[in-house]
Design a protein around this motif. Structure first.
Motif, PDB file in Angstrom:
ATOM      1  N   ASP A  86     -38.462 -22.143  23.366  1.00 16.27           N
ATOM      2  CA  ASP A  86     -38.108 -20.947  23.606  1.00 16.27           C
ATOM      3  C   ASP A  86     -36.526 -20.266  22.880  1.00 16.27           C
ATOM      4  OD1 ASP A  86     -39.958 -19.742  25.277  1.00 16.27           O
ATOM      5  OD2 ASP A  86     -38.920 -21.303  26.887  1.00 16.27           O
TER       6      ASP A  86
ATOM      7  N   LEU B  11     -47.402 -18.932  15.802  1.00 25.95           N
ATOM      8  CA  LEU B  11     -47.244 -18.251  17.300  1.00 25.95           C
ATOM      9  C   LEU B  11     -46.208 -17.803  18.062  1.00 25.95           C
ATOM     10  CD1 LEU B  11     -48.658 -17.539  20.458  1.00 25.95           C
ATOM     11  CD2 LEU B  11     -47.956 -19.904  20.545  1.00 25.95           C
TER      12      LEU B  11
ATOM     13  N   MET C 218     -49.259 -21.049  24.075  1.00 29.00           N
ATOM     14  CA  MET C 218     -50.588 -19.491  24.651  1.00 29.00           C
ATOM     15  C   MET C 218     -50.536 -19.641  26.089  1.00 29.00           C
ATOM     16  SD  MET C 218     -51.748 -18.074  21.959  1.00 29.00           S
ATOM     17  CE  MET C 218     -52.839 -18.983  20.722  1.00 29.00           C
TER      18      MET C 218
ATOM     19  N   VAL D 158     -48.127 -17.218  26.882  1.00 31.56           N
ATOM     20  CA  VAL D 158     -47.798 -15.890  26.464  1.00 31.56           C
ATOM     21  C   VAL D 158     -48.838 -14.658  27.225  1.00 31.56           C
ATOM     22  CG1 VAL D 158     -48.403 -14.112  24.551  1.00 31.56           C
ATOM     23  CG2 VAL D 158     -46.820 -16.843  24.345  1.00 31.56           C
TER      24      VAL D 158
ATOM     25  N   LEU E 166     -51.075 -26.726  20.909  1.00 34.79           N
ATOM     26  CA  LEU E 166     -51.043 -24.991  21.032  1.00 34.79           C
ATOM     27  C   LEU E 166     -51.082 -24.872  22.604  1.00 34.79           C
ATOM     28  CD1 LEU E 166     -50.580 -22.538  18.779  1.00 34.79           C
ATOM     29  CD2 LEU E 166     -52.862 -22.625  18.297  1.00 34.79           C
TER      30      LEU E 166
ATOM     31  N   LEU F 200     -47.865 -25.107  24.617  1.00 37.66           N
ATOM     32  CA  LEU F 200     -46.429 -25.155  23.695  1.00 37.66           C
ATOM     33  C   LEU F 200     -45.438 -24.144  25.361  1.00 37.66           C
ATOM     34  CD1 LEU F 200     -45.784 -25.380  21.061  1.00 37.66           C
ATOM     35  CD2 LEU F 200     -45.738 -23.054  20.440  1.00 37.66           C
ATOM     36  N   PRO F 201     -44.103 -25.163  25.459  1.00 35.84           N
ATOM     37  CA  PRO F 201     -43.289 -23.879  25.919  1.00 35.84           C
ATOM     38  C   PRO F 201     -42.756 -23.598  25.673  1.00 35.84           C
ATOM     39  CG  PRO F 201     -42.294 -26.854  25.200  1.00 35.84           C
ATOM     40  CD  PRO F 201     -43.184 -26.399  24.388  1.00 35.84           C
ATOM     41  N   LEU F 202     -43.329 -22.282  25.971  1.00 34.69           N
ATOM     42  CA  LEU F 202     -42.638 -20.684  25.860  1.00 34.69           C
ATOM     43  C   LEU F 202     -42.387 -19.877  26.925  1.00 34.69           C
ATOM     44  CD1 LEU F 202     -44.306 -20.422  22.013  1.00 34.69           C
ATOM     45  CD2 LEU F 202     -42.337 -20.360  22.717  1.00 34.69           C
ATOM     46  N   ALA F 203     -42.199 -20.588  27.903  1.00 36.50           N
ATOM     47  CA  ALA F 203     -42.163 -19.756  29.491  1.00 36.50           C
ATOM     48  C   ALA F 203     -41.305 -18.773  29.318  1.00 36.50           C
ATOM     49  CB  ALA F 203     -42.448 -21.081  30.707  1.00 36.50           C
ATOM     50  N   LEU F 204     -39.683 -18.784  29.350  1.00 33.51           N
ATOM     51  CA  LEU F 204     -38.314 -18.111  29.050  1.00 33.51           C
ATOM     52  C   LEU F 204     -39.269 -16.834  28.316  1.00 33.51           C
ATOM     53  CD1 LEU F 204     -36.477 -17.652  30.087  1.00 33.51           C
ATOM     54  CD2 LEU F 204     -35.312 -18.618  27.753  1.00 33.51           C
ATOM     55  N   SER F 205     -39.926 -17.154  26.618  1.00 36.26           N
ATOM     56  CA  SER F 205     -40.396 -15.903  25.714  1.00 36.26           C
ATOM     57  C   SER F 205     -41.134 -15.250  26.244  1.00 36.26           C
ATOM     58  CB  SER F 205     -40.578 -16.881  24.537  1.00 36.26           C
ATOM     59  OG  SER F 205     -39.326 -17.855  23.970  1.00 36.26           O
ATOM     60  N   ALA F 206     -42.419 -16.041  27.236  1.00 34.89           N
ATOM     61  CA  ALA F 206     -43.367 -15.105  27.265  1.00 34.89           C
ATOM     62  C   ALA F 206     -42.830 -14.624  28.687  1.00 34.89           C
ATOM     63  CB  ALA F 206     -43.965 -15.616  27.985  1.00 34.89           C
TER      64      ALA F 206
ATOM     65  N   VAL G 142     -39.403 -12.940  29.073  1.00 29.58           N
ATOM     66  CA  VAL G 142     -38.846 -12.050  28.455  1.00 29.58           C
ATOM     67  C   VAL G 142     -40.301 -10.555  27.951  1.00 29.58           C
ATOM     68  CG1 VAL G 142     -37.392 -11.052  26.256  1.00 29.58           C
ATOM     69  CG2 VAL G 142     -36.729 -13.492  28.168  1.00 29.58           C
ATOM     70  N   VAL G 143     -41.026 -11.394  27.290  1.00 28.03           N
ATOM     71  CA  VAL G 143     -41.791  -9.974  26.976  1.00 28.03           C
ATOM     72  C   VAL G 143     -42.238  -9.585  28.106  1.00 28.03           C
ATOM     73  CG1 VAL G 143     -43.941  -9.736  25.781  1.00 28.03           C
ATOM     74  CG2 VAL G 143     -42.891 -11.717  24.944  1.00 28.03           C
TER      75      VAL G 143
END
Lengths: 180, 172
Positions: free
Chosen positions: A5, A75, B1, B4, B65, B68-74, B76-77
Protein backbone atom coordinates in the motif's frame (compact mmCIF):
# COMPACT_ATOMS: atom_id res chain seq x y z
CA UNK A 1 -0.81 -0.02 6.11
CA UNK A 2 1.12 -2.72 4.27
CA UNK A 3 4.41 -2.11 2.51
CA UNK A 4 2.60 -2.65 -0.80
CA UNK A 5 0.00 0.00 0.00
CA UNK A 6 2.74 2.38 1.04
CA UNK A 7 4.71 1.82 -2.18
CA UNK A 8 1.63 2.24 -4.40
CA UNK A 9 0.37 5.37 -2.67
CA UNK A 10 3.77 7.05 -2.27
CA UNK A 11 4.56 6.49 -5.94
CA UNK A 12 1.17 7.84 -7.03
CA UNK A 13 1.46 10.86 -4.73
CA UNK A 14 5.04 11.61 -5.82
CA UNK A 15 4.12 11.53 -9.51
CA UNK A 16 1.09 13.74 -8.84
CA UNK A 17 3.35 16.20 -6.99
CA UNK A 18 5.69 16.16 -9.98
CA UNK A 19 2.73 16.89 -12.27
CA UNK A 20 1.45 19.66 -9.95
CA UNK A 21 4.84 21.37 -9.61
CA UNK A 22 5.56 21.30 -13.36
CA UNK A 23 2.01 22.45 -14.08
CA UNK A 24 2.29 25.22 -11.52
CA UNK A 25 5.53 26.65 -12.90
CA UNK A 26 4.86 26.13 -16.60
CA UNK A 27 1.22 27.23 -16.80
CA UNK A 28 2.12 30.93 -16.83
CA UNK A 29 3.84 30.42 -20.21
CA UNK A 30 0.90 28.62 -21.81
CA UNK A 31 -1.80 30.60 -23.61
CA UNK A 32 -5.47 29.78 -23.14
CA UNK A 33 -5.51 28.43 -26.71
CA UNK A 34 -2.80 25.86 -26.00
CA UNK A 35 -4.03 24.79 -22.60
CA UNK A 36 -5.79 21.52 -23.53
CA UNK A 37 -2.88 20.07 -25.50
CA UNK A 38 -0.38 21.22 -22.84
CA UNK A 39 -2.43 19.68 -20.04
CA UNK A 40 -2.71 16.34 -21.87
CA UNK A 41 1.05 16.27 -22.48
CA UNK A 42 1.67 17.04 -18.83
CA UNK A 43 -0.61 14.22 -17.66
CA UNK A 44 1.26 11.79 -19.93
CA UNK A 45 4.62 13.09 -18.63
CA UNK A 46 3.41 12.51 -15.05
CA UNK A 47 2.30 9.01 -16.02
CA UNK A 48 5.75 8.29 -17.43
CA UNK A 49 7.28 9.50 -14.15
CA UNK A 50 4.81 7.28 -12.28
CA UNK A 51 5.76 4.19 -14.29
CA UNK A 52 9.50 4.96 -13.98
CA UNK A 53 9.09 5.50 -10.23
CA UNK A 54 7.09 2.27 -10.01
CA UNK A 55 9.79 0.28 -11.78
CA UNK A 56 12.43 1.65 -9.40
CA UNK A 57 10.25 1.14 -6.34
CA UNK A 58 8.68 -2.25 -7.11
CA UNK A 59 11.34 -3.90 -9.23
CA UNK A 60 14.68 -2.44 -8.17
CA UNK A 61 14.07 -1.77 -4.49
CA UNK A 62 15.26 -4.93 -2.72
CA UNK A 63 13.10 -4.39 0.39
CA UNK A 64 9.85 -4.22 -1.57
CA UNK A 65 10.90 -6.44 -4.44
CA UNK A 66 11.79 -9.33 -2.13
CA UNK A 67 8.19 -9.54 -0.92
CA UNK A 68 6.68 -9.36 -4.38
CA UNK A 69 5.11 -12.56 -5.60
CA UNK A 70 4.37 -13.38 -9.24
CA UNK A 71 2.13 -10.75 -10.84
CA UNK A 72 2.25 -8.45 -7.83
CA UNK A 73 4.65 -6.00 -9.46
CA UNK A 74 2.32 -5.56 -12.44
CA UNK A 75 -0.72 -5.10 -10.19
CA UNK A 76 1.09 -2.51 -8.06
CA UNK A 77 2.26 -0.64 -11.17
CA UNK A 78 -1.26 -0.57 -12.62
CA UNK A 79 -2.83 0.43 -9.30
CA UNK A 80 -0.29 3.19 -8.73
CA UNK A 81 -0.84 4.56 -12.25
CA UNK A 82 -4.61 4.36 -11.66
CA UNK A 83 -4.41 6.31 -8.40
CA UNK A 84 -2.16 8.92 -10.07
CA UNK A 85 -4.60 9.36 -12.98
CA UNK A 86 -7.58 9.62 -10.63
CA UNK A 87 -5.91 12.23 -8.40
CA UNK A 88 -4.78 14.22 -11.45
CA UNK A 89 -8.28 14.03 -12.92
CA UNK A 90 -9.66 15.43 -9.66
CA UNK A 91 -7.16 18.30 -9.67
CA UNK A 92 -8.05 19.17 -13.28
CA UNK A 93 -11.80 18.87 -12.77
CA UNK A 94 -12.01 20.54 -9.35
CA UNK A 95 -9.24 23.19 -9.42
CA UNK A 96 -7.63 23.92 -12.77
CA UNK A 97 -10.65 23.32 -15.02
CA UNK A 98 -13.05 25.60 -13.13
CA UNK A 99 -10.42 28.36 -12.95
CA UNK A 100 -9.76 28.05 -16.66
CA UNK A 101 -13.27 27.70 -18.00
CA UNK A 102 -15.99 28.21 -15.40
CA UNK A 103 -18.54 30.83 -16.41
CA UNK A 104 -19.73 31.26 -12.82
CA UNK A 105 -16.23 31.94 -11.50
CA UNK A 106 -15.54 34.44 -14.26
CA UNK A 107 -18.75 36.28 -13.34
CA UNK A 108 -17.59 36.43 -9.70
CA UNK A 109 -14.22 37.84 -10.78
CA UNK A 110 -15.81 40.49 -12.99
CA UNK A 111 -17.98 41.56 -10.07
CA UNK A 112 -14.99 41.59 -7.72
CA UNK A 113 -13.23 44.07 -10.01
CA UNK A 114 -16.05 46.53 -9.32
CA UNK A 115 -16.54 45.64 -5.67
CA UNK A 116 -18.19 47.17 -3.63
CA UNK A 117 -20.03 49.11 -6.37
CA UNK A 118 -21.62 46.14 -8.16
CA UNK A 119 -22.59 45.94 -11.82
CA UNK A 120 -25.80 46.37 -13.76
CA UNK A 121 -26.79 43.26 -15.75
CA UNK A 122 -26.15 44.99 -19.10
CA UNK A 123 -22.75 46.24 -17.87
CA UNK A 124 -21.76 42.73 -16.84
CA UNK A 125 -22.94 41.23 -20.13
CA UNK A 126 -21.05 43.85 -22.12
CA UNK A 127 -17.82 42.69 -20.47
CA UNK A 128 -18.48 38.97 -20.44
CA UNK A 129 -21.05 37.38 -22.70
CA UNK A 130 -21.88 34.32 -24.77
CA UNK A 131 -19.68 35.53 -27.63
CA UNK A 132 -16.64 35.72 -25.32
CA UNK A 133 -17.41 32.19 -24.13
CA UNK A 134 -17.73 30.90 -27.71
CA UNK A 135 -14.53 32.67 -28.89
CA UNK A 136 -12.40 31.29 -26.05
CA UNK A 137 -13.66 27.74 -26.51
CA UNK A 138 -13.33 27.77 -30.29
CA UNK A 139 -9.71 28.98 -29.96
CA UNK A 140 -9.00 26.23 -27.44
CA UNK A 141 -10.68 23.46 -29.44
CA UNK A 142 -9.01 24.46 -32.73
CA UNK A 143 -5.63 24.70 -31.06
CA UNK A 144 -5.98 21.29 -29.38
CA UNK A 145 -7.05 19.69 -32.66
CA UNK A 146 -10.55 18.69 -31.51
CA UNK A 147 -12.09 20.79 -34.30
CA UNK A 148 -10.72 22.37 -37.47
CA UNK A 149 -11.38 25.68 -39.17
CA UNK A 150 -11.28 25.41 -42.95
CA UNK A 151 -12.60 28.10 -45.31
CA UNK A 152 -14.45 29.75 -42.43
CA UNK A 153 -16.25 26.53 -41.46
CA UNK A 154 -15.72 24.68 -38.16
CA UNK A 155 -15.81 20.88 -38.27
CA UNK A 156 -15.23 18.21 -35.64
CA UNK A 157 -11.81 16.85 -36.57
CA UNK A 158 -11.07 14.25 -33.97
CA UNK A 159 -14.18 12.08 -33.61
CA UNK A 160 -12.78 10.18 -30.63
CA UNK A 161 -11.63 12.98 -28.32
CA UNK A 162 -12.14 13.43 -24.57
CA UNK A 163 -15.34 15.42 -25.07
CA UNK A 164 -17.00 13.03 -27.53
CA UNK A 165 -16.12 10.00 -25.39
CA UNK A 166 -17.44 11.82 -22.31
CA UNK A 167 -20.59 12.77 -24.29
CA UNK A 168 -21.18 9.16 -25.30
CA UNK A 169 -20.84 7.96 -21.67
CA UNK A 170 -23.08 10.76 -20.38
CA UNK A 171 -25.65 10.08 -23.11
CA UNK A 172 -25.77 6.38 -22.22
CA UNK A 173 -25.95 7.19 -18.50
CA UNK A 174 -28.82 9.61 -19.13
CA UNK A 175 -30.71 6.98 -21.13
CA UNK A 176 -30.22 4.32 -18.46
CA UNK A 177 -30.90 6.55 -15.44
CA UNK A 178 -33.91 8.33 -16.89
CA UNK A 179 -35.15 5.53 -19.11
CA UNK A 180 -35.31 7.94 -22.09
CA UNK B 1 -6.29 -8.57 -6.33
CA UNK B 2 -9.15 -9.36 -3.94
CA UNK B 3 -9.25 -5.83 -2.51
CA UNK B 4 -9.17 -4.15 -5.91
CA UNK B 5 -11.89 -6.40 -7.33
CA UNK B 6 -13.97 -5.93 -4.17
CA UNK B 7 -13.88 -2.11 -4.35
CA UNK B 8 -14.58 -2.06 -8.09
CA UNK B 9 -17.50 -4.47 -7.69
CA UNK B 10 -18.95 -2.55 -4.73
CA UNK B 11 -18.58 0.71 -6.64
CA UNK B 12 -20.41 -0.77 -9.65
CA UNK B 13 -23.19 -1.95 -7.33
CA UNK B 14 -23.47 1.54 -5.79
CA UNK B 15 -23.77 3.03 -9.29
CA UNK B 16 -26.39 0.45 -10.31
CA UNK B 17 -28.35 1.13 -7.11
CA UNK B 18 -28.28 4.85 -7.88
CA UNK B 19 -29.44 4.30 -11.46
CA UNK B 20 -32.23 2.06 -10.18
CA UNK B 21 -33.19 4.73 -7.64
CA UNK B 22 -33.33 7.40 -10.36
CA UNK B 23 -35.60 5.20 -12.46
CA UNK B 24 -37.92 4.18 -9.63
CA UNK B 25 -38.13 7.68 -8.10
CA UNK B 26 -37.67 10.04 -11.06
CA UNK B 27 -37.27 13.70 -10.11
CA UNK B 28 -36.64 16.77 -12.20
CA UNK B 29 -33.40 17.56 -10.36
CA UNK B 30 -30.06 16.01 -9.51
CA UNK B 31 -30.32 13.16 -6.99
CA UNK B 32 -26.89 13.23 -5.37
CA UNK B 33 -27.90 12.32 -1.81
CA UNK B 34 -28.98 8.73 -2.69
CA UNK B 35 -25.63 8.08 -4.39
CA UNK B 36 -23.76 9.56 -1.41
CA UNK B 37 -25.70 7.14 0.80
CA UNK B 38 -25.11 4.08 -1.43
CA UNK B 39 -21.40 4.83 -1.80
CA UNK B 40 -21.00 5.36 1.95
CA UNK B 41 -22.75 2.07 2.70
CA UNK B 42 -20.50 0.47 0.07
CA UNK B 43 -17.40 1.85 1.74
CA UNK B 44 -18.49 0.54 5.15
CA UNK B 45 -19.28 -2.83 3.59
CA UNK B 46 -15.85 -2.89 1.97
CA UNK B 47 -14.23 -2.06 5.32
CA UNK B 48 -15.99 -5.01 6.94
CA UNK B 49 -15.23 -7.31 4.02
CA UNK B 50 -11.53 -6.35 3.95
CA UNK B 51 -11.30 -6.86 7.72
CA UNK B 52 -12.86 -10.33 7.49
CA UNK B 53 -10.75 -11.30 4.50
CA UNK B 54 -7.52 -10.08 6.11
CA UNK B 55 -8.07 -11.96 9.36
CA UNK B 56 -9.62 -14.92 7.56
CA UNK B 57 -6.54 -15.35 5.42
CA UNK B 58 -4.04 -14.59 8.19
CA UNK B 59 -3.90 -18.28 9.16
CA UNK B 60 -2.33 -18.92 5.81
CA UNK B 61 0.44 -16.33 5.89
CA UNK B 62 1.72 -16.92 2.37
CA UNK B 63 1.16 -13.76 0.32
CA UNK B 64 0.03 -14.37 -3.24
CA UNK B 65 -1.43 -12.24 -5.99
CA UNK B 66 -5.00 -12.88 -4.75
CA UNK B 67 -4.47 -11.77 -1.14
CA UNK B 68 -1.81 -9.12 -1.83
CA UNK B 69 -2.46 -6.61 0.99
CA UNK B 70 -3.60 -3.55 -0.95
CA UNK B 71 -6.66 -2.76 1.18
CA UNK B 72 -5.88 0.94 1.59
CA UNK B 73 -4.93 1.57 -2.06
CA UNK B 74 -8.17 -0.11 -3.16
CA UNK B 75 -10.15 2.05 -0.71
CA UNK B 76 -8.44 5.18 -2.10
CA UNK B 77 -9.46 4.14 -5.63
CA UNK B 78 -13.05 3.65 -4.42
CA UNK B 79 -13.16 7.10 -2.80
CA UNK B 80 -11.62 8.77 -5.88
CA UNK B 81 -14.14 7.11 -8.20
CA UNK B 82 -17.12 8.66 -6.38
CA UNK B 83 -16.64 12.28 -7.62
CA UNK B 84 -15.91 11.01 -11.14
CA UNK B 85 -19.29 9.30 -11.30
CA UNK B 86 -20.92 12.40 -9.81
CA UNK B 87 -19.26 14.59 -12.48
CA UNK B 88 -20.62 12.32 -15.22
CA UNK B 89 -24.05 12.26 -13.56
CA UNK B 90 -24.00 16.07 -13.26
CA UNK B 91 -23.33 16.27 -17.01
CA UNK B 92 -26.50 14.28 -17.75
CA UNK B 93 -28.42 17.34 -16.52
CA UNK B 94 -26.15 20.26 -17.40
CA UNK B 95 -24.48 20.71 -20.77
CA UNK B 96 -21.23 22.68 -20.60
CA UNK B 97 -20.63 25.43 -23.20
CA UNK B 98 -17.83 23.37 -24.78
CA UNK B 99 -20.08 20.32 -25.10
CA UNK B 100 -22.81 22.49 -26.58
CA UNK B 101 -20.42 23.97 -29.16
CA UNK B 102 -19.17 20.51 -30.14
CA UNK B 103 -22.70 19.18 -30.37
CA UNK B 104 -23.81 22.03 -32.64
CA UNK B 105 -20.76 21.64 -34.91
CA UNK B 106 -21.32 17.88 -35.02
CA UNK B 107 -25.05 18.21 -35.78
CA UNK B 108 -24.44 20.68 -38.61
CA UNK B 109 -21.47 18.70 -39.93
CA UNK B 110 -19.60 21.97 -40.26
CA UNK B 111 -20.79 25.48 -39.39
CA UNK B 112 -19.61 29.07 -39.84
CA UNK B 113 -18.72 31.33 -36.90
CA UNK B 114 -21.72 33.67 -37.13
CA UNK B 115 -24.22 30.82 -37.38
CA UNK B 116 -22.58 29.04 -34.45
CA UNK B 117 -22.48 32.19 -32.31
CA UNK B 118 -26.16 32.83 -33.03
CA UNK B 119 -27.02 29.35 -31.66
CA UNK B 120 -25.53 30.24 -28.26
CA UNK B 121 -27.06 33.16 -26.42
CA UNK B 122 -26.52 34.91 -23.09
CA UNK B 123 -29.88 33.57 -21.91
CA UNK B 124 -28.62 29.99 -22.33
CA UNK B 125 -25.01 30.30 -21.17
CA UNK B 126 -24.62 33.28 -18.86
CA UNK B 127 -28.01 34.09 -17.30
CA UNK B 128 -28.76 30.60 -15.85
CA UNK B 129 -25.33 30.60 -14.20
CA UNK B 130 -25.89 34.08 -12.75
CA UNK B 131 -29.23 32.77 -11.43
CA UNK B 132 -27.33 29.84 -9.83
CA UNK B 133 -24.97 32.31 -8.14
CA UNK B 134 -27.94 34.30 -6.87
CA UNK B 135 -29.69 31.16 -5.61
CA UNK B 136 -26.56 29.93 -3.82
CA UNK B 137 -26.01 33.43 -2.40
CA UNK B 138 -22.62 34.10 -3.93
CA UNK B 139 -24.07 37.29 -5.37
CA UNK B 140 -27.11 39.42 -4.58
CA UNK B 141 -29.21 41.98 -6.38
CA UNK B 142 -28.94 45.49 -4.90
CA UNK B 143 -30.80 48.37 -6.52
CA UNK B 144 -30.81 46.62 -9.88
CA UNK B 145 -27.10 45.75 -9.77
CA UNK B 146 -25.34 42.46 -9.07
CA UNK B 147 -23.11 42.64 -5.96
CA UNK B 148 -20.89 40.06 -4.31
CA UNK B 149 -21.88 38.62 -0.96
CA UNK B 150 -19.34 37.73 1.75
CA UNK B 151 -19.26 34.18 0.39
CA UNK B 152 -18.67 35.43 -3.15
CA UNK B 153 -15.83 37.68 -1.99
CA UNK B 154 -14.04 34.70 -0.41
CA UNK B 155 -14.22 32.77 -3.71
CA UNK B 156 -13.13 35.79 -5.77
CA UNK B 157 -10.17 36.40 -3.45
CA UNK B 158 -9.15 32.73 -3.69
CA UNK B 159 -9.30 32.99 -7.50
CA UNK B 160 -7.16 36.12 -7.46
CA UNK B 161 -4.62 34.40 -5.20
CA UNK B 162 -4.52 31.44 -7.60
CA UNK B 163 -3.97 33.85 -10.49
CA UNK B 164 -1.11 35.59 -8.67
CA UNK B 165 0.53 32.22 -7.92
CA UNK B 166 0.12 30.72 -11.38
CA UNK B 167 0.43 33.91 -13.42
CA UNK B 168 -2.43 32.88 -15.71
CA UNK B 169 -4.91 35.30 -17.22
CA UNK B 170 -8.54 35.22 -16.09
CA UNK B 171 -10.37 32.14 -17.32
CA UNK B 172 -14.00 31.79 -18.30
Amino acid sequence: MSVFDMAVLINALASFLFFAVVQFFSCRFVSSKEVLRWLMNLVILGLAVNIAGGIILFLKNPEVSAQMVFGAKGLCLILSAGVYLLVTFHYIVLVFGPYESSVRLRVLRELYKEFPRGMLPRELLSRYNARTVVDRRLDRLVSSGEIELKDGVYRVKNRKNYFTVSDIIVGKLRKIAEGK
Amino acid sequence: MFYVLATLSIFCIAVLMHILWCRVFPKNRLQIAPFAFFSLVGLLYYGALAHLFFYGSSADRAVNLWNLPLALSAAVVYILLIPIYLALYFNTRVESPTQKILRIIHEHDGIGYEELASCISDSEIIIPRIDDLLRCRYIQMKEGAYCLTARGIVVAKALNAYQVLTGREAGG
